[in-house]
Design an enzyme around this catalytic site. Structure first.
Site, PDB file in Angstrom:
ATOM      1  N   GLU A 127       0.848  -1.197   0.000  1.00 30.36           N
ATOM      2  CA  GLU A 127       0.000   0.000   0.000  1.00 30.36           C
ATOM      3  C   GLU A 127       0.882   1.246   0.000  1.00 30.36           C
ATOM      4  O   GLU A 127       2.044   1.176   0.414  1.00 30.36           O
ATOM      5  CB  GLU A 127      -0.864  -0.003   1.270  1.00 30.36           C
ATOM      6  CG  GLU A 127      -0.037   0.281   2.514  1.00 30.36           C
ATOM      7  CD  GLU A 127      -0.646  -0.239   3.810  1.00 30.36           C
ATOM      8  OE1 GLU A 127      -0.708  -1.461   3.991  1.00 30.36           O
ATOM      9  OE2 GLU A 127      -1.043   0.615   4.614  1.00 30.36           O
ATOM     10  N   LYS A 129       2.840   4.573   0.924  1.00 26.61           N
ATOM     11  CA  LYS A 129       3.328   5.181   2.170  1.00 26.61           C
ATOM     12  C   LYS A 129       2.938   6.651   2.115  1.00 26.61           C
ATOM     13  O   LYS A 129       3.468   7.415   1.304  1.00 26.61           O
ATOM     14  CB  LYS A 129       4.847   5.014   2.293  1.00 26.61           C
ATOM     15  CG  LYS A 129       5.405   5.585   3.578  1.00 26.61           C
ATOM     16  CD  LYS A 129       6.827   5.112   3.808  1.00 26.61           C
ATOM     17  CE  LYS A 129       7.313   5.377   5.220  1.00 26.61           C
ATOM     18  NZ  LYS A 129       7.375   6.784   5.581  1.00 26.61           N
ATOM     19  N   ASP A 131       2.632  10.471   2.953  1.00 25.11           N
ATOM     20  CA  ASP A 131       3.558  11.445   3.526  1.00 25.11           C
ATOM     21  C   ASP A 131       2.776  12.437   4.379  1.00 25.11           C
ATOM     22  O   ASP A 131       2.464  13.542   3.954  1.00 25.11           O
ATOM     23  CB  ASP A 131       4.295  12.164   2.383  1.00 25.11           C
ATOM     24  CG  ASP A 131       5.533  12.875   2.894  1.00 25.11           C
ATOM     25  OD1 ASP A 131       5.903  12.668   4.065  1.00 25.11           O
ATOM     26  OD2 ASP A 131       6.132  13.625   2.112  1.00 25.11           O
ATOM     27  N   TYR A 238      -4.432   2.466   8.695  1.00 20.40           N
ATOM     28  CA  TYR A 238      -3.660   1.330   8.180  1.00 20.40           C
ATOM     29  C   TYR A 238      -3.022   0.462   9.262  1.00 20.40           C
ATOM     30  O   TYR A 238      -2.328  -0.497   8.969  1.00 20.40           O
ATOM     31  CB  TYR A 238      -2.568   1.812   7.212  1.00 20.40           C
ATOM     32  CG  TYR A 238      -1.643   2.873   7.785  1.00 20.40           C
ATOM     33  CD1 TYR A 238      -0.787   2.581   8.834  1.00 20.40           C
ATOM     34  CD2 TYR A 238      -1.634   4.173   7.274  1.00 20.40           C
ATOM     35  CE1 TYR A 238       0.048   3.546   9.381  1.00 20.40           C
ATOM     36  CE2 TYR A 238      -0.808   5.149   7.815  1.00 20.40           C
ATOM     37  CZ  TYR A 238       0.025   4.827   8.868  1.00 20.40           C
ATOM     38  OH  TYR A 238       0.836   5.783   9.410  1.00 20.40           O
ATOM     39  N   LYS A 326      11.047   2.866  -0.665  1.00 19.85           N
ATOM     40  CA  LYS A 326      10.977   4.293  -0.991  1.00 19.85           C
ATOM     41  C   LYS A 326      11.117   4.524  -2.492  1.00 19.85           C
ATOM     42  O   LYS A 326      11.754   3.732  -3.187  1.00 19.85           O
ATOM     43  CB  LYS A 326      12.103   5.035  -0.262  1.00 19.85           C
ATOM     44  CG  LYS A 326      11.962   5.071   1.245  1.00 19.85           C
ATOM     45  CD  LYS A 326      10.773   5.913   1.653  1.00 19.85           C
ATOM     46  CE  LYS A 326      10.845   6.411   3.071  1.00 19.85           C
ATOM     47  NZ  LYS A 326      11.723   7.528   3.306  1.00 19.85           N
ATOM     48  N   CYS A 432      45.630  15.745  13.358  1.00 25.00           N
ATOM     49  CA  CYS A 432      44.279  16.139  13.756  1.00 25.00           C
ATOM     50  C   CYS A 432      44.158  17.661  13.677  1.00 25.00           C
ATOM     51  O   CYS A 432      44.961  18.377  14.281  1.00 25.00           O
ATOM     52  CB  CYS A 432      44.007  15.658  15.177  1.00 25.00           C
ATOM     53  SG  CYS A 432      42.488  16.341  15.863  1.00 25.00           S
ATOM     54  N   CYS A 435      43.716  19.046  17.531  1.00 28.88           N
ATOM     55  CA  CYS A 435      44.744  19.016  18.588  1.00 28.88           C
ATOM     56  C   CYS A 435      46.164  18.848  18.047  1.00 28.88           C
ATOM     57  O   CYS A 435      47.122  18.914  18.807  1.00 28.88           O
ATOM     58  CB  CYS A 435      44.440  17.916  19.589  1.00 28.88           C
ATOM     59  SG  CYS A 435      44.704  16.263  18.941  1.00 28.88           S
ATOM     60  N   CYS A 456      42.287  10.419  15.096  1.00 30.47           N
ATOM     61  CA  CYS A 456      43.221  11.239  15.865  1.00 30.47           C
ATOM     62  C   CYS A 456      43.737  10.398  17.029  1.00 30.47           C
ATOM     63  O   CYS A 456      42.959   9.737  17.711  1.00 30.47           O
ATOM     64  CB  CYS A 456      42.468  12.463  16.385  1.00 30.47           C
ATOM     65  SG  CYS A 456      43.275  13.266  17.766  1.00 30.47           S
ATOM     66  N   CYS A 462      42.904  15.514  22.985  1.00 28.17           N
ATOM     67  CA  CYS A 462      42.200  16.182  21.890  1.00 28.17           C
ATOM     68  C   CYS A 462      40.929  16.832  22.407  1.00 28.17           C
ATOM     69  O   CYS A 462      40.031  16.161  22.917  1.00 28.17           O
ATOM     70  CB  CYS A 462      41.878  15.186  20.783  1.00 28.17           C
ATOM     71  SG  CYS A 462      41.040  15.972  19.402  1.00 28.17           S
TER      72      CYS A 462
HETATM   73  S1  IVH Z   1       2.724   1.002   9.005  1.00 27.10           S
HETATM   74  C1  IVH Z   1       4.776  -0.672  12.851  1.00 27.10           C
HETATM   75  N1  IVH Z   1       1.705   1.928   6.778  1.00 27.10           N
HETATM   76  O1  IVH Z   1       5.535   5.778   7.945  1.00 27.10           O
HETATM   77  C2  IVH Z   1       4.723   0.201  11.672  1.00 27.10           C
HETATM   78  N2  IVH Z   1       3.098   3.375   8.064  1.00 27.10           N
HETATM   79  O2  IVH Z   1       8.332   5.156   8.592  1.00 27.10           O
HETATM   80  C3  IVH Z   1       3.422   0.887  11.513  1.00 27.10           C
HETATM   81  N3  IVH Z   1       3.322   5.629   7.130  1.00 27.10           N
HETATM   82  O3  IVH Z   1       5.354   6.251  11.399  1.00 27.10           O
HETATM   83  C4  IVH Z   1       3.421   1.793  10.359  1.00 27.10           C
HETATM   84  N4  IVH Z   1       2.040   5.318   5.368  1.00 27.10           N
HETATM   85  O4  IVH Z   1       3.677   7.502   9.928  1.00 27.10           O
HETATM   86  C5  IVH Z   1       2.490   2.193   7.834  1.00 27.10           C
HETATM   87  N5  IVH Z   1       0.709   2.660   4.818  1.00 27.10           N
HETATM   88  C6  IVH Z   1       1.474   2.902   5.865  1.00 27.10           C
HETATM   89  C7  IVH Z   1       2.076   4.162   6.063  1.00 27.10           C
HETATM   90  C8  IVH Z   1       2.894   4.354   7.178  1.00 27.10           C
HETATM   91  C9  IVH Z   1       2.795   6.183   6.023  1.00 27.10           C
HETATM   92  C10 IVH Z   1       4.244   6.306   8.042  1.00 27.10           C
HETATM   93  C11 IVH Z   1       3.880   6.196   9.498  1.00 27.10           C
HETATM   94  C12 IVH Z   1       5.078   5.615  10.185  1.00 27.10           C
HETATM   95  C13 IVH Z   1       6.149   5.876   9.189  1.00 27.10           C
HETATM   96  C14 IVH Z   1       7.226   4.838   9.327  1.00 27.10           C
END
Ligand code: IVH
Length: 719
Positions: A127, A129, A131, A238, A326, A432, A435, A456, A462
């Site tokens: 799914e 991520k 932001d 999520y 990422k 260094c 020092c 160093c 130092c």
């Molecule tokens: S799962 C135990 N699912 O990413 C882990 N996190 O780098 C629970 N985030 O702090 C997180 N989309 O704020 C999860 N689909 C997603 C997410 C997600 C964004 C963020 C979340 C977390 C951070 C981790």
């Protein structure tokens, strides 16, 4: 270091420490401009990126968190006025991966940990991520009772009033929902709402915002909920925290339940089993990214079955059952204006490129770490070429810099056509810069290779090392002394007056007593310190006269002994007296103390040697004994799960285990409060022997150590 290695995961300890120092300085500078002069030099987005980068490095190297860490300070909004909420279960972060290869490694590691063949039988959810900001929503008896930000993962800010203004978040749950439910997810601002808000701001002649994430964060931190309400924040569910009764047994199923309870969930989540399908979905989401009405920075993969998630468990800050893939890094050209050297606590000389400021993926980059002398030459950590010959980095060179996510920028390559005729090879310092002591590259005794780090040799002489050492001593995971930040340590270290000088850690604890002299040299009469703040400082110092054993061990700054190792040592030896006696005895490597130290699972020879080296140095012994006149280390706490039948016991696993993998066995035993050792000794309480067990089983019988097989183990722990 390979050229794609731009992730936090790839930073060496030295790089990380050096970068945290720079981030602390930079953020303090920008804070002062922002709050004090209302004249910021960088955009909110750039500021935010620096802060997030700092957090990511700290998450990976908790032992490096500085006393003056920006994460410990209140940010742009006066967040201190929000109440704190301790999360019923910690809010963890995710590991990052950047390449298809990394994803394969992640998936194989899951199969390996569970002892399964990689046969596509394990399903993963994939799914976007999001932001935004993670949020934990707590419902009791069907009603929303509190909402907390992630904060440091253990405690967050109570933003309930503001969250109640988000229309998408239900205030109540259906009657069949469990009595206690914590739904977790991401609060974000839609791109369209962000643009509309900015249009309105511009029309009113006000300053516009930089990006949706930042604006969402700012909107939530408003003390006046009507402002939050006007900002149209949104939410995706999520994950979850505490739940009194689980309504589903898969990740996918849980998210479906959230949907049924009227939470918005992301429509792009899929359940997939093969690596190919997972990577296809990643690419597909990448293609859709520009058209989505919200910002995303990658794709999250999670093991679908919750029983498997449970077996996989957690590392210190992140689950083994999930990772974030990422989106790729962004690159730009700029020039190297100068190369500076920073000296860290362990004396490592880290070169840093000062760059002509350039925007890479929306963030202004002015510095890039050059890691070490080899990196400048184009040679990686294992001696491999990472750039073509001649492509060594020189002052005046035009270079390609890369940022992946919010990680530290890297210099990828040199544009040879643009190299000025005058550019000369960078002569890596042999002394260094702080020092003047010799700086040397040690040779690895085993491999015979030169270490990549130039160090160093000045040690305590130092200034840089001594000061960094003190800063480490007072840092959050060590003595955690509030009010003794980087600036104050610099001040006390430089102070010549004996009433004020702090050169070594014990001096911190005698500071108050040394104040009886002339009023002129009294701390409270010195610029920058007031009566109240001085009292607070003394209180903070006195508060630490009793300290957890692992904090003390960590604070000593022994090379290779980070927070995790310090905890291991504290648990293994129980008291400081037992620990230090054992370490002194272990100097004789034929002694039992030495073999005991090496038996501790998680302590390798490099660490063991570093510890005995520390205790061989009379100067260290002297500092510690002066320190112990001032502070009392508390004996290590009893194991977490003291009710378990193996709590506090030392267990060894041997032979081929059939019902669990070795890693899983170890994680399970530790969860139950046992110590896991790698070899059998008189101190072993239990040997769990699978088929094919050999010498360890024999030794256990000789020593009269209790033994059992895997079934016996499960009976014992009641599993
Ligand atoms: S799962 C135990 N699912 O990413 C882990 N996190 O780098 C629970 N985030 O702090 C997180 N989309 O704020 C999860 N689909 C997603 C997410 C997600 C964004 C963020 C979340 C977390 C951070 C981790």
């Amino acid at each position: 270091m390979s050229t794609e290695s731009v992730a936090v995961e790839d930073l060496t300890l030295e790089d990380a420490a050096a970068e945290l120092e720079r981030l602390a300085k930079a953020l303090a500078h920008h804070d002062a401009l922002y709050h004090g002069k209302d004249a910021p030099e960088i955009s909110d987005a750039e500021y935010d990126a620096l802060k997030r980068r700092n957090e990511e490095i700290e998450a990976r190297f908790p032992e490096l968190i500085r006393a003056d860490s920006p994460s410990r300070k209140v940010g742009a909004a006066p967040s201190a006025i929000f109440q704190q909420i301790t999360h019923a279960r910690p809010m963890l972060s995710l590991d990052n991966v950047f390449s298809d290869e990394d994803v394969r490694d992640f998936i194989s590691s899951v199969y390996r940990f569970l002892g399964l063949l990689p046969d596509n039988s394990i399903a993963f959810t994939a799914e976007p991520k999001i932001d935004g900001l993670s949020m934990s929503l707590r419902y009791e008896n069907g009603r929303l009772v509190s909402a907390a930000t992630r904060g440091d993962g253990t405690t967050g800010e109570n933003v309930t009033a503001n969250i109640r203004t988000i229309k998408e978040i239900p205030q109540t749950l259906p009657s069949d929902a469990p009595a206690v439910v914590e739904v977790r997810g991401e609060v974000y601002m839609a791109k369209s709402d962000f643009l509309a808000l900015n249009e309105q701001m511009a029309a009113e002649g006000k300053q516009t915002y930089v990006n949706p994430r930042n604006t969402a964060a700012g909107s939530l931190r408003q003390l006046d909920p009507t402002i939050t309400a006007s900002r149209k924040l949104k939410f995706f569910a999520y994950a979850w925290g505490e739940i009194s009764e689980m309504p589903a047994d898969t990740q996918f199923g849980m998210v479906e339940v959230f949907k049924r309870w009227s939470f918005p969930v992301n429509p792009l989540m899929q359940r997939l089993s093969s690596i190919e399908a997972i990577l296809d979905h990643y690419n597909d989401i990448g293609l859709k990214r520009p058209d989505l009405n919200y910002d995303i920075d990658g794709v999250v993969y999670k093991v679908d079955r919750l029983d498997l998630q449970q077996r996989l468990g957690f590392r210190s800050r992140s689950p083994r059952w999930a990772t974030a893939h990422k989106f790729p890094a962004e690159q730009a050209f700029t020039t190297v204006e100068n190369i500076d050297i920073q000296v860290g606590r362990t004396g490592a000389l880290t070169p840093v490129a000062r760059l002509t400021p350039v925007t890479v993926g929306g963030v202004v980059v002015t510095n890039a770490t050059l890691h070490n002398a080899d990196y400048i030459e184009g040679i990686g950590n294992s001696g491999e070429r990472i750039r073509e010959e001649e492509h060594d980095i020189r002052i005046g060179d035009t270079v390609i810099v890369q940022r992946a996510g919010d990680v530290i920028p890297q210099v990828l390559d040199v544009v040879m056509e643009k190299r000025p005729a005058t550019a000369e090879r960078y002569p890596f310092p042999k002394i260094c810069p702080v020092c003047g002591s010799h700086a040397v590259r040690e040779r690895n005794e085993k491999s015979g290779k030169l270490d990549s780090v130039t160090r160093c040799t000045g040690g305590f002489v130092c200034r840089a090392q001594a000061v960094e050492h003190l800063k480490h001593f007072v840092s959050r995971n060590a003595f955690d002394i509030e009010g003794l930040g980087s600036k104050q340590i610099d001040f006390f270290f430089e102070a010549e007056d004996p009433a004020l000088s702090i050169k070594t850690a014990p001096d911190i604890f005698t500071l108050e007593k040394r104040q009886s002299g002339s009023p002129l040299t009294k701390l409270e009469n010195i610029d920058g310190f007031g009566k109240v703040s001085v009292r607070k400082l003394y209180d903070a110092i006195n508060d630490r006269r009793q300290v957890a054993l692992h904090r003390l061990i960590y604070a000593l700054g022994i090379r290779h002994v980070g927070e995790t190792t310090a905890k291991l040592l504290a648990r293994s030896y129980g008291s400081y007296a037992a620990f230090s006696e054992a370490m002194k005895a272990a100097a004789d490597t034929s002694s039992e103390a030495w073999s005991d130290l090496n038996t501790i699972d998680g302590i390798g020879e490099v660490v063991a040697r570093a510890i005995i080296e520390f205790y061989k140095e009379p100067r260290n012994i002297d500092v510690v004994s002066r320190l112990l006149e001032q502070v009392t280390p508390l004996d290590a706490e009893a194991p977490v799960s003291s009710s378990s039948p193996v709590a506090g016991k030392t267990v060894v696993f041997t032979g081929s285990l059939e019902k669990m993998t070795r890693d899983e066995a170890k994680a399970m035993a530790e969860r139950l409060g046992a110590k896991v050792a790698g070899s059998v000794s008189k101190k072993t309480d239990l040997l769990v022997a699978g088929p094919g067990a050999g010498s360890k089983l024999e030794k256990a019988r000789e020593l009269g150590v209790e033994t059992t097989d895997e079934d016996g183990w499960f009976v014992l722990i009641g599993g």
